[in-house]
Write a protein that holds these residues in place. Structure first.
Motif, PDB file in Angstrom:
ATOM      1  N   ALA A 102     104.354   8.695 110.785  1.00 33.67           N
ATOM      2  CA  ALA A 102     103.003   8.681 110.227  1.00 33.67           C
ATOM      3  C   ALA A 102     103.055   9.331 108.856  1.00 33.67           C
ATOM      4  O   ALA A 102     103.590  10.433 108.708  1.00 33.67           O
ATOM      5  CB  ALA A 102     102.032   9.417 111.141  1.00 33.67           C
ATOM      6  N   VAL A 103     102.518   8.644 107.841  1.00 26.98           N
ATOM      7  CA  VAL A 103     102.603   9.115 106.459  1.00 26.98           C
ATOM      8  C   VAL A 103     101.214   9.153 105.840  1.00 26.98           C
ATOM      9  O   VAL A 103     100.409   8.231 106.025  1.00 26.98           O
ATOM     10  CB  VAL A 103     103.525   8.198 105.615  1.00 26.98           C
ATOM     11  CG1 VAL A 103     103.573   8.678 104.165  1.00 26.98           C
ATOM     12  CG2 VAL A 103     104.923   8.151 106.210  1.00 26.98           C
ATOM     13  N   LEU A 104     100.918  10.218 105.109  1.00 23.05           N
ATOM     14  CA  LEU A 104      99.682  10.323 104.349  1.00 23.05           C
ATOM     15  C   LEU A 104      99.936  11.107 103.078  1.00 23.05           C
ATOM     16  O   LEU A 104     100.960  11.792 102.961  1.00 23.05           O
ATOM     17  CB  LEU A 104      98.588  11.006 105.173  1.00 23.05           C
ATOM     18  CG  LEU A 104      98.858  12.452 105.607  1.00 23.05           C
ATOM     19  CD1 LEU A 104      97.663  13.325 105.290  1.00 23.05           C
ATOM     20  CD2 LEU A 104      99.141  12.506 107.100  1.00 23.05           C
ATOM     21  N   SER A 105      99.035  11.019 102.137  1.00 24.21           N
ATOM     22  CA  SER A 105      99.145  11.757 100.871  1.00 24.21           C
ATOM     23  C   SER A 105      97.876  12.566 100.651  1.00 24.21           C
ATOM     24  O   SER A 105      96.779  12.127 100.980  1.00 24.21           O
ATOM     25  CB  SER A 105      99.353  10.790  99.694  1.00 24.21           C
ATOM     26  OG  SER A 105     100.581  10.095  99.833  1.00 24.21           O
ATOM     27  N   THR A 106      98.039  13.746 100.080  1.00 24.76           N
ATOM     28  CA  THR A 106      96.908  14.646  99.874  1.00 24.76           C
ATOM     29  C   THR A 106      97.107  15.449  98.602  1.00 24.76           C
ATOM     30  O   THR A 106      98.238  15.646  98.138  1.00 24.76           O
ATOM     31  CB  THR A 106      96.742  15.593 101.072  1.00 24.76           C
ATOM     32  OG1 THR A 106      95.676  16.515 100.812  1.00 24.76           O
ATOM     33  CG2 THR A 106      98.015  16.399 101.297  1.00 24.76           C
ATOM     34  N   ALA A 107      95.997  15.908  98.045  1.00 28.02           N
ATOM     35  CA  ALA A 107      96.048  16.768  96.863  1.00 28.02           C
ATOM     36  C   ALA A 107      96.012  18.243  97.250  1.00 28.02           C
ATOM     37  O   ALA A 107      95.846  19.110  96.394  1.00 28.02           O
ATOM     38  CB  ALA A 107      94.873  16.446  95.933  1.00 28.02           C
ATOM     39  N   GLU A 108      96.212  18.530  98.537  1.00 26.17           N
ATOM     40  CA  GLU A 108      96.274  19.922  98.993  1.00 26.17           C
ATOM     41  C   GLU A 108      97.480  20.619  98.373  1.00 26.17           C
ATOM     42  O   GLU A 108      98.462  19.992  97.967  1.00 26.17           O
ATOM     43  CB  GLU A 108      96.378  19.975 100.519  1.00 26.17           C
ATOM     44  CG  GLU A 108      95.179  19.430 101.263  1.00 26.17           C
ATOM     45  CD  GLU A 108      94.048  20.443 101.343  1.00 26.17           C
ATOM     46  OE1 GLU A 108      94.266  21.615 100.959  1.00 26.17           O
ATOM     47  OE2 GLU A 108      92.958  20.065 101.797  1.00 26.17           O
ATOM     48  N   SER A 109      97.425  21.955  98.315  1.00 21.11           N
ATOM     49  CA  SER A 109      98.525  22.735  97.773  1.00 21.11           C
ATOM     50  C   SER A 109      99.758  22.616  98.668  1.00 21.11           C
ATOM     51  O   SER A 109      99.663  22.755  99.894  1.00 21.11           O
ATOM     52  CB  SER A 109      98.111  24.210  97.652  1.00 21.11           C
ATOM     53  OG  SER A 109      99.225  25.047  97.508  1.00 21.11           O
ATOM     54  N   LEU A 110     100.920  22.365  98.066  1.00 21.00           N
ATOM     55  CA  LEU A 110     102.166  22.283  98.829  1.00 21.00           C
ATOM     56  C   LEU A 110     102.465  23.607  99.521  1.00 21.00           C
ATOM     57  O   LEU A 110     102.873  23.635 100.689  1.00 21.00           O
ATOM     58  CB  LEU A 110     103.320  21.894  97.897  1.00 21.00           C
ATOM     59  CG  LEU A 110     104.714  21.875  98.528  1.00 21.00           C
ATOM     60  CD1 LEU A 110     104.799  20.825  99.624  1.00 21.00           C
ATOM     61  CD2 LEU A 110     105.789  21.630  97.467  1.00 21.00           C
TER      62      LEU A 110
END
Length: 474
Positions: free
Chosen positions: A126-134
């Motif tokens: 399962a893959v997603l992208s986010t602008a959350e802090s690494l």
């Protein structure tokens, strides 16, 4: 199920991966990969959760919802790409899922499929992208995996890979659940693994130290441990549900270094696991904690607070440098993917009480009731009085019998030794009687009774208690 943040979504994806691995008969691996993509503005973090368990059942995601708000919507678009295949499938299937979509028909889209060319394997990613802090994601997932290692899944290895520079392997953190500092046999039960995991957590003062703290503990034998297990009765599905409880008591000297200090202080940490995954303690189990008659174990509960998915119990009368830790685990022997199950109050209370009773039964002077502790306060004065009566007697035979009962030799006896021996006997008798369950409690046995000596009031020299005391020449 509704998730309120990307962090909670990641935990749910890891939970699903664990259940797929549990359903597999093979050794499995779960990989969580965080990769920074600086080419986007703002930079994005690509999150991948993959496993080698059985293929994904898309019904797992049917009820998944994302609680969007203006802040979260700007960081995550709700799109998850799912790639999965079963052991008997000839193809690897890919789907796109939008958990923000309210219309069921628009949530899941089938994408391309790839032939497996006759290979036999299964797995899901399962893959997603986010602008959350690494850094925030890494810290949160690391803590989650740290807690998860406590249940010690024997056939599942979990690793966290972090690529902070766009090059895989630039930073690596690994958590392998099947390998630990105290390896267990493959035949070990789930509760034995939970017990070992909680012991290791305590021996490391609750943090992620690589080694046990030798300053405070030399071995796990310094810990007092109790375990309890309850089976949920009722429907056919409930009969497969188990609740395990482990209680660990540790007593150390005053911490000499900051690393020895527990983040929770003297409060008791209560960890809750559902199907081998850490989660917030459900309200019924939280109610069970308040319903325990803690005074039966010499404790007075002051309050319960919740912090980072861990319930913290604060006590009014905990002895100095005395610490209690608790782990609760509710799981199904065969995992059904549907439904939201919570252990009820009675179910949790039973397992926890069994653990407390076992700890009290197998460890002298541990968890004595408040009533027993009050009686213990009189033991020193009573021991001093009895020792004085024995030593002041001129009856040699009486003295010899007293010494025999206490396991002492007359010629080597000192007043302090006799007094301490009597005090230990009194405390042992109080503890033995207190450890009996309330429903089976009987009058205490003769205080100084042992296998080699019993005071017989039918003896010709001591026909009754009155004659015995009148024979003392004080």
């Amino acid at each position: 199920m509704e998730v309120s943040s990307v962090q909670n979504l990641c935990k749910h994806l890891i939970f699903c991966a664990i259940q797929r691995c549990r359903m597999s008969d093979e050794l499995c691996r779960i990989s969580i990969v965080l990769k920074l993509c600086p080419e986007f503005n703002p930079p994005l973090v690509r999150i991948s959760v993959s496993d080698t368990g059985v293929g994904c059942n898309l019904k797992e995601f049917e009820a998944l919802r994302y609680a969007t708000n203006p802040i979260s919507a700007s960081k995550f678009d709700g799109v998850i790409t799912i790639t999965t295949t079963g052991i008997s499938d000839n193809e690897i299937h890919t789907f796109s899922l939008n958990i923000n979509e309210t219309i069921s028909s628009g949530r899941l889209t089938k994408l391309s499929s790839i032939s497996k060319c006759g290979a036999k394997f299964s797995g899901t990613e399962a893959v997603l992208s986010t602008a959350e802090s690494l850094n925030d994601l890494q810290s949160d997932i690391s803590l989650f995996l740290h807690k998860m290692s406590m249940v010690k899944l024997p056939t599942v290895a979990v690793e966290l890979l972090v690529d902070s520079l766009g090059v895989r392997g630039s930073q690596l953190q690994s958590c392998v659940l099947a390998v630990d500092c105290s390896p267990l046999p493959s035949s070990a039960t789930n509760i034995e693994r939970l017990k070992s995991g909680l012991e290791e957590y305590v021996l490391k003062h609750g943090n992620r130290l690589e080694n046990f703290c030798q300053l405070c503990f030399s071995t796990a034998e310094h810990l007092k441990v109790g375990t309890g297990m309850a089976k949920r009765s009722g429907t056919s599905q409930s009969k497969r549900q188990m609740m395990e409880a482990v209680v660990v008591i540790s007593e150390t000297s005053e911490p000499a270094f900051p690393a020895c200090c527990r983040p929770s202080g003297k409060r008791t940490e209560v960890f809750f696991f559902k199907d081998f995954t850490p989660c917030s303690i459900p309200q019924p189990s939280l109610d069970a904690l308040t319903s325990i008659k803690w005074k039966d174990y010499g404790l007075t509960l002051k309050r319960i607070t919740d912090q980072d998915d861990i319930a913290l119990l604060e006590w009014e009368n905990l002895p100095p440098n005395f610490h209690i830790d608790i782990a609760l685990h509710s799981y199904h022997k065969e995992y059904p993917f549907a439904g939201n199950r919570q252990a009820d109050k009675t179910f949790t209370r039973k397992a926890l009480k069994l653990a407390l009773d076992e700890l009290k039964e197998t460890n002298d002077k541990a968890l004595l009731s408040s009533h027993a502790l009050k009686i213990c306060n009189y033991a020193p004065d009573l021991a001093k009085t009895i020792a004085g009566l024995v030593l002041s007697s001129c009856d040699i035979n009486f003295k010899k019998e007293c010494f025999s009962v206490l396991g002492l030799q007359c010629q080597k006896l000192e007043a302090s030794g006799l007094e301490n021996c009597i005090k230990d006997k009194i405390l042992s008798a109080i503890g033995s009687n207190d450890r009996k369950a309330q429903r089976t409690r009987e009058p205490a046995a003769i205080l100084f009774q042992n296998e080699c000596f019993q005071l017989d009031f039918q003896d010709e020299d001591y026909e009754d208690g009155e004659e015995m005391f009148s024979s003392l020449k004080l």
